[in-house]
Design a protein around this motif. Structure first.
Motif, PDB file in Angstrom:
ATOM      1  N   ASP A 117       1.497 -19.197   3.225  1.00 20.24           N
ATOM      2  CA  ASP A 117       2.810 -19.554   3.141  1.00 20.24           C
ATOM      3  C   ASP A 117       3.351 -19.595   1.914  1.00 20.24           C
ATOM      4  OD1 ASP A 117       1.469 -21.856   1.989  1.00 20.24           O
ATOM      5  OD2 ASP A 117       1.590 -22.974   3.846  1.00 20.24           O
ATOM      6  N   GLY A 118       4.461 -20.053   1.491  1.00 16.60           N
ATOM      7  CA  GLY A 118       5.100 -20.111   0.250  1.00 16.60           C
ATOM      8  C   GLY A 118       5.611 -18.685  -0.284  1.00 16.60           C
ATOM      9  N   GLY A 119       5.577 -17.787   0.450  1.00 16.27           N
ATOM     10  CA  GLY A 119       5.966 -16.136   0.214  1.00 16.27           C
ATOM     11  C   GLY A 119       4.451 -15.437   0.028  1.00 16.27           C
ATOM     12  N   ALA A 120       3.269 -16.192   0.093  1.00 16.28           N
ATOM     13  CA  ALA A 120       2.311 -15.242  -0.395  1.00 16.28           C
ATOM     14  C   ALA A 120       1.957 -13.875   0.381  1.00 16.28           C
ATOM     15  CB  ALA A 120       1.102 -16.028  -0.047  1.00 16.28           C
ATOM     16  N   THR A 121       2.558 -14.085   1.484  1.00 15.15           N
ATOM     17  CA  THR A 121       2.230 -12.679   2.447  1.00 15.15           C
ATOM     18  C   THR A 121       3.210 -11.694   1.939  1.00 15.15           C
ATOM     19  OG1 THR A 121       1.768 -13.860   4.098  1.00 15.15           O
ATOM     20  CG2 THR A 121       2.596 -11.643   4.703  1.00 15.15           C
ATOM     21  N   TRP A 122       4.590 -12.011   1.243  1.00 12.67           N
ATOM     22  CA  TRP A 122       5.498 -11.109   0.823  1.00 12.67           C
ATOM     23  C   TRP A 122       4.845 -10.590  -0.449  1.00 12.67           C
ATOM     24  CZ3 TRP A 122       8.741 -10.943  -3.480  1.00 12.67           C
ATOM     25  CH2 TRP A 122       9.509  -9.859  -3.428  1.00 12.67           C
ATOM     26  N   GLN A 123       4.138 -11.392  -1.139  1.00 14.38           N
ATOM     27  CA  GLN A 123       3.874 -11.257  -2.681  1.00 14.38           C
ATOM     28  C   GLN A 123       2.688  -9.939  -2.467  1.00 14.38           C
ATOM     29  OE1 GLN A 123       5.040 -11.854  -5.476  1.00 14.38           O
ATOM     30  NE2 GLN A 123       6.153 -13.832  -5.262  1.00 14.38           N
ATOM     31  N   LEU A 124       1.756 -10.359  -1.494  1.00 18.25           N
ATOM     32  CA  LEU A 124       0.740  -9.264  -1.393  1.00 18.25           C
ATOM     33  C   LEU A 124       0.946  -7.904  -0.610  1.00 18.25           C
ATOM     34  CD1 LEU A 124      -2.009 -12.022  -0.132  1.00 18.25           C
ATOM     35  CD2 LEU A 124      -1.966 -10.886  -1.995  1.00 18.25           C
ATOM     36  N   VAL A 125       1.849  -8.094   0.367  1.00 18.19           N
ATOM     37  CA  VAL A 125       2.332  -6.838   0.913  1.00 18.19           C
ATOM     38  C   VAL A 125       2.861  -6.051  -0.059  1.00 18.19           C
ATOM     39  CG1 VAL A 125       3.826  -5.651   2.632  1.00 18.19           C
ATOM     40  CG2 VAL A 125       2.285  -7.650   3.239  1.00 18.19           C
ATOM     41  N   ARG A 126       3.868  -6.658  -0.905  1.00 20.73           N
ATOM     42  CA  ARG A 126       4.555  -5.801  -1.900  1.00 20.73           C
ATOM     43  C   ARG A 126       3.621  -5.065  -2.852  1.00 20.73           C
ATOM     44  NH1 ARG A 126       9.481  -8.116  -5.711  1.00 20.73           N
ATOM     45  NH2 ARG A 126       7.705  -9.333  -6.501  1.00 20.73           N
ATOM     46  N   VAL A 127       2.603  -5.921  -3.469  1.00 18.89           N
ATOM     47  CA  VAL A 127       1.792  -5.198  -4.401  1.00 18.89           C
ATOM     48  C   VAL A 127       0.770  -4.289  -3.669  1.00 18.89           C
ATOM     49  CG1 VAL A 127       0.273  -5.638  -6.362  1.00 18.89           C
ATOM     50  CG2 VAL A 127       2.398  -7.069  -5.920  1.00 18.89           C
ATOM     51  N   LEU A 128       0.158  -4.993  -2.733  1.00 25.45           N
ATOM     52  CA  LEU A 128      -1.144  -4.274  -2.240  1.00 25.45           C
ATOM     53  C   LEU A 128      -0.734  -3.326  -0.980  1.00 25.45           C
ATOM     54  CD1 LEU A 128      -3.580  -7.251  -2.249  1.00 25.45           C
ATOM     55  CD2 LEU A 128      -2.886  -5.717  -4.028  1.00 25.45           C
ATOM     56  N   GLY A 129       0.312  -3.342  -0.239  1.00 22.17           N
ATOM     57  CA  GLY A 129       0.436  -2.804   1.021  1.00 22.17           C
ATOM     58  C   GLY A 129      -0.111  -3.342   2.114  1.00 22.17           C
ATOM     59  N   ARG A 130       0.348  -3.251   3.253  1.00 12.20           N
ATOM     60  CA  ARG A 130       0.217  -3.738   4.443  1.00 12.20           C
ATOM     61  C   ARG A 130      -1.191  -4.142   4.869  1.00 12.20           C
ATOM     62  NH1 ARG A 130       1.429  -1.508  10.529  1.00 12.20           N
ATOM     63  NH2 ARG A 130       0.317  -2.893  11.669  1.00 12.20           N
ATOM     64  N   LYS A 131      -1.771  -2.869   4.985  1.00  8.91           N
ATOM     65  CA  LYS A 131      -3.387  -3.077   5.461  1.00  8.91           C
ATOM     66  C   LYS A 131      -4.169  -3.874   4.710  1.00  8.91           C
ATOM     67  CE  LYS A 131      -3.083   1.363   8.319  1.00  8.91           C
ATOM     68  NZ  LYS A 131      -3.391   0.461   9.564  1.00  8.91           N
ATOM     69  N   ARG A 132      -4.240  -3.463   3.181  1.00  3.64           N
ATOM     70  CA  ARG A 132      -4.941  -4.417   2.185  1.00  3.64           C
ATOM     71  C   ARG A 132      -4.601  -5.968   2.349  1.00  3.64           C
ATOM     72  NH1 ARG A 132      -6.124  -1.423  -3.285  1.00  3.64           N
ATOM     73  NH2 ARG A 132      -7.821  -0.596  -2.101  1.00  3.64           N
ATOM     74  N   ALA A 133      -3.379  -6.128   2.318  1.00  5.91           N
ATOM     75  CA  ALA A 133      -2.881  -7.427   2.327  1.00  5.91           C
ATOM     76  C   ALA A 133      -3.372  -8.175   3.590  1.00  5.91           C
ATOM     77  CB  ALA A 133      -1.373  -7.663   2.325  1.00  5.91           C
ATOM     78  N   TRP A 165      -5.746  -4.029  -9.022  1.00  9.72           N
ATOM     79  CA  TRP A 165      -4.762  -4.009  -7.940  1.00  9.72           C
ATOM     80  C   TRP A 165      -3.568  -4.296  -8.391  1.00  9.72           C
ATOM     81  CZ3 TRP A 165      -7.879  -6.280  -3.072  1.00  9.72           C
ATOM     82  CH2 TRP A 165      -9.031  -5.284  -2.663  1.00  9.72           C
ATOM     83  N   GLY A 166      -3.384  -4.787  -9.460  1.00  5.55           N
ATOM     84  CA  GLY A 166      -1.958  -4.897 -10.098  1.00  5.55           C
ATOM     85  C   GLY A 166      -1.215  -6.382  -9.671  1.00  5.55           C
ATOM     86  N   LEU A 167      -2.410  -7.293  -9.270  1.00  4.44           N
ATOM     87  CA  LEU A 167      -1.945  -8.875  -9.050  1.00  4.44           C
ATOM     88  C   LEU A 167      -1.901  -9.464 -10.270  1.00  4.44           C
ATOM     89  CD1 LEU A 167      -3.759  -9.446  -5.745  1.00  4.44           C
ATOM     90  CD2 LEU A 167      -1.436  -9.539  -6.010  1.00  4.44           C
ATOM     91  N   CYS A 168      -2.421  -8.909 -11.500  1.00  2.00           N
ATOM     92  CA  CYS A 168      -2.090  -9.703 -12.508  1.00  2.00           C
ATOM     93  C   CYS A 168      -1.788  -8.863 -13.910  1.00  2.00           C
ATOM     94  CB  CYS A 168      -3.160 -10.640 -12.817  1.00  2.00           C
ATOM     95  SG  CYS A 168      -4.705  -9.786 -13.542  1.00  2.00           S
TER      96      CYS A 168
END
Length: 262
Positions: free
Chosen positions: A144-160, A178-181
């Protein structure tokens, strides 16, 4: 700066350091922390003398997420969606809509809603022992808290989805790859190096940082033609500003500019 019980706010010249301050509970979120973090975020965002905000956690971790001991699961009138929408979402949107950059400085775990908070910041520095953790599938919940949105935007659907489904702890080094930091630094030097970087950013033109933040966010969602028009509008605002005139004068006079943010 105001005084809070579960949040610390400190000034380092034009940089505000906001610390989650429940170290005995790994900075897990209870009602008081949610309330005070929103107030602190509004305070630093509304202070024009603050050019950059650093968000971190006191003690050995950024945040373990929601304090599960506080969740009144036996109360039929309590709804978790109300808590997310009415208490967590305003904090996240305060960061997202801020007219200045926010940098998360992550040590140890950034789990659950804590990970969402860290990822919501514009830039992220992680210590070598830090990790991002979606622990939800182990306890029958979803991010929650938009974590799914953040992960999909950076990593793509399958990796997220893999990360969410398996509950893998993403190390700082993997987050960097992976671009998360943006940066990985030594654990003991995390705050010093993050504050130094924040100070460098605070010396840049405030309007440039503000509109670049908006432009990058819009470009992630909009089309090419729309982005060109958005950039043109923000460039118009910048060119008409006092800071643009000051920047040109300082360049020609070979001196440091004095920014006013207008």
């Amino acid at each position: 700066m105001s005084t809070y019980q579960t949040v610390m706010v400190e000034r380092h010249d034009a940089v505000a350091l906001v610390s989650l301050n429940r170290p005995e509970a790994l900075n897990s979120f209870d009602a008081e922390l949610r309330r005070e973090l929103l107030l602190a975020a509004r305070e630093v965002n509304n202070d024009d003398s603050v050019r950059v905000v650093v968000l971190t956690g006191a003690g050995r971790g950024f945040s373990a997420g929601a304090d599960l001991k506080e969740m009144p699961l036996d109360d039929a009138t309590w709804r978790v969606d109300d808590q997310i929408n009415l208490e967590y979402k305003p904090i996240l949107m305060e960061i997202d809509n801020a007219p200045k950059p926010w940098i998360s400085a992550v040590r140890g775990p950034a789990a659950g809603i804590g990970s969402a908070l860290a990822m919501a910041c514009d830039l992220t520095v992680m210590s070598e022992d830090a990790y991002i953790f979606q622990a939800f599938s182990a306890i029958g919940l979803v991010p929650d808290g938009g974590a799914t949105w953040q992960l999909v935007r950076v990593l793509g659907r399958k990796r997220a989805y893999e990360i969410i489904a398996t509950g893998e702890k993403l190390s700082a080094q993997k987050c960097l790859e992976w671009g998360l930091c943006n940066r990985v630094v030594g654990t003991e030097s995390l705050l010093d190096e993050t504050l130094e970087w924040a100070g460098q950013l605070a010396a840049r033109a405030p309007l440039s940082l503000r509109y670049a933040k908006r432009s990058v966010a819009r470009a992630c969602e909009g089309g090419f033609a729309e982005t060109i028009s958005d950039e043109a509008e923000w460039q118009r605002l910048c060119v008409a500003s006092e800071d643009a005139l000051e920047g040109a004068s300082a360049f020609l006079e070979k001196r440091k500019p004095v920014w006013k943010g207008r």
